[in-house]
Scaffold this active site. Structure first.
Site, short mmCIF file in Angstrom:
data_model
loop_
_atom_site.label_atom_id
_atom_site.label_comp_id
_atom_site.label_asym_id
_atom_site.label_seq_id
_atom_site.Cartn_x
_atom_site.Cartn_y
_atom_site.Cartn_z
N LYS A 105 2.44 -3.75 6.72
CA LYS A 105 2.79 -3.87 5.29
C LYS A 105 4.32 -3.75 5.12
O LYS A 105 4.93 -4.49 4.35
CB LYS A 105 2.08 -2.78 4.47
CG LYS A 105 0.57 -2.95 4.38
CD LYS A 105 0.18 -4.18 3.58
CE LYS A 105 -1.31 -4.34 3.43
NZ LYS A 105 -1.71 -5.64 2.88
N SER B 143 0.83 -1.20 0.00
CA SER B 143 0.00 0.00 0.00
C SER B 143 0.86 1.25 0.00
O SER B 143 1.96 1.26 0.58
CB SER B 143 -0.86 -0.02 1.26
OG SER B 143 -1.48 1.23 1.44
N TYR C 21 -1.23 -0.44 10.75
CA TYR C 21 -1.55 -1.12 9.49
C TYR C 21 -0.40 -0.98 8.50
O TYR C 21 0.08 -1.97 7.93
CB TYR C 21 -2.85 -0.54 8.91
CG TYR C 21 -3.07 -0.88 7.45
CD1 TYR C 21 -3.31 -2.19 7.05
CD2 TYR C 21 -3.02 0.12 6.47
CE1 TYR C 21 -3.50 -2.50 5.70
CE2 TYR C 21 -3.22 -0.19 5.14
CZ TYR C 21 -3.45 -1.49 4.75
OH TYR C 21 -3.63 -1.79 3.42
#
Ligand code: NAD
Ligand code: UDP
Length: 341
Positions: free
Chosen positions: A157, A129, A153
């Protein structure tokens, strides 16, 4: 090629499965349905004219994965590559439940890689992302910009990207592609599959669509005093069908073993919140009321991709406009006002 798609019942996964099957690939989906429903896969089957091979499985279930790989091999169609979408993706939730985010996201990646290793599968495309860039030092953002995620989050990643770099460098033949998505929006042009958020949508486009269809009163614009042309936040909205095509391109052009291929998947241009609302309202032909609200903590002013690597290395370029994405979202929203329910 036989491709295992983890998280294939979800928003991006379901569109990618349609595109993969359309490109002639054999697909098996693994999903625990924690944020999706089997109805999406039933509709994918309807769109492609063939039922989707599906295993309801948590990717952290090592035995379940081993059995799946073994069954594929013994049927004469061993899995040759994996596209790994499965995971949790809500930034706010990750701040409150970091351990769950590391467990699901990093845990899934570890178990999946171990199972792939033992099954002799060495090709993986991973859903990363643009959030790994945090507050970007410059826009458009190139892939070699510093990775400095600003929330749990994004850090999951970045951890998985690091793990995959180490796996690629292990000298055992792994081919790793890390795809950094910007803002996926839109739906399949049929209006049969699309994004189906539970509860109040966090993302702009689904929220705007729910206002347009009358499910919510108005859009709160999070800040109009950013250093952007109209003061509202600027993002790179990429149509989910273009994104799906980017995965097919990544499968077709894997990197040489050793170093992962890192690619931004975006359009290369940004649109402001006001532009999104205006475009949606024009395309749908309905008013979209809004009000200016305070900034959302953690938001950045502008974030859009440098897409030269995607163009040069993958031969891929987004073809669909913001207006296309709004029209497709509107079709999906109008014909499925309650999503898959
Ligand atoms: P989604 O929630 O619609 O899809 C994820 C799917 O994974 C769901 O079907 C869910 O049921 C499944 N899943 C979750 N945990 C699982 C587990 N442990 N085992 C098996 N299945 C599991 O989300 P999406 O928008 O399609 O995102 C797909 C991927 O792309 C995610 O990894 C996400 O982080 C990444 N991504 C999404 C965006 C975005 O804005 N949508 C942006 C950048 C990156
Ligand atoms: N946004 C907004 N109102 C909303 C949701 C989002 O003004 O209800 C803005 C947000 O501040 C950002 C842009 O819309 O500038 C895109 O937000 P989204 O959450 O969709 O994506 P992300 O911030 O993760 O890039």
């Amino acid at each position: 090629m036989h491709v295992l798609v983890t998280g294939g019942a979800g928003y991006i996964g379901s569109h990618t499965v349609v595109t993969l099957i359309g490109a002639g690939h054999r697909v098996t989906v693994v999903d625990d349905l924690s944020n999706s429903s089997e109805e999406s896969l039933r509709r994918v089957g309807e769109l492609t004219g063939q039922p989707v091979a599906f295993h309801r499985l948590d990717v952290r279930d090592r035995r379940g994965l081993d059995e799946m790989f073994a069954r594929a091999a013994s049927s004469g169609h061993p899995v040759e590559a994996v596209i790994h979408f499965a995971g949790l993706k809500a930034v706010g939730e990750s701040v409150v439940e970091p351990v769950r985010y590391y467990d699901v996201n990093v845990g899934s990646a570890v178990v999946l890689l171990a199972a792939m290793h033992d099954a002799g599968v060495r090709r993986i495309v991973f859903s990363s992302s643009a959030t790994v860039y945090g507050d970007p030092v410059c826009v458009p953002i190139p892939e070699d910009a510093v990775v400095q995620p600003a929330n749990p989050y994004g850090r999951t990643k970045a951890v998985i990207e690091g793990l995959l770099r180490d796996v690629a460098a292990s000298g055992t033949g792994w081919q790793v592609s890390l795809l950094r998505y910007f803002n996926p929006v839109g739906a399949h042009p049929s209006g049969r599959i699309g994004e189906d958020p539970t509860g109040t949508p966090n993302n702009l486009l689904p929220f705007v669509a729910q206002v347009a269809v009358g499910r919510r009163r108005e859009v709160a614009i999070f800040g109009d005093d950013y250093d952007t042309p109209d003061g509202t936040g600027v993002r790179d909205y990429i149509h989910v069908v273009d994104l799906a095509l980017g995965h097919v391109a990544a499968l077709d052009r894997p990197p040489a073993p050793g170093t992962p291929l890192v690619v931004n998947l975006g359009t290369g241009t940004g649109a402001s919140v006001l532009e999104v609302i205006r475009t949606f309202s024009e395309v749908a032909g309905v008013p979209v009321p809004y009000r200016i609200a305070p900034r959302r903590p953690g938001d950045v002013a502008a974030c859009y991709a440098d897409v030269s690597v995607a163009t040069e290395v993958l031969g891929w370029k987004a073809q669909r406009s913001l207006a296309d994405a709004c029209a497709d979202t509107w079709r999906w929203q109008r014909s499925n006002p309650n999503g898959y329910r």
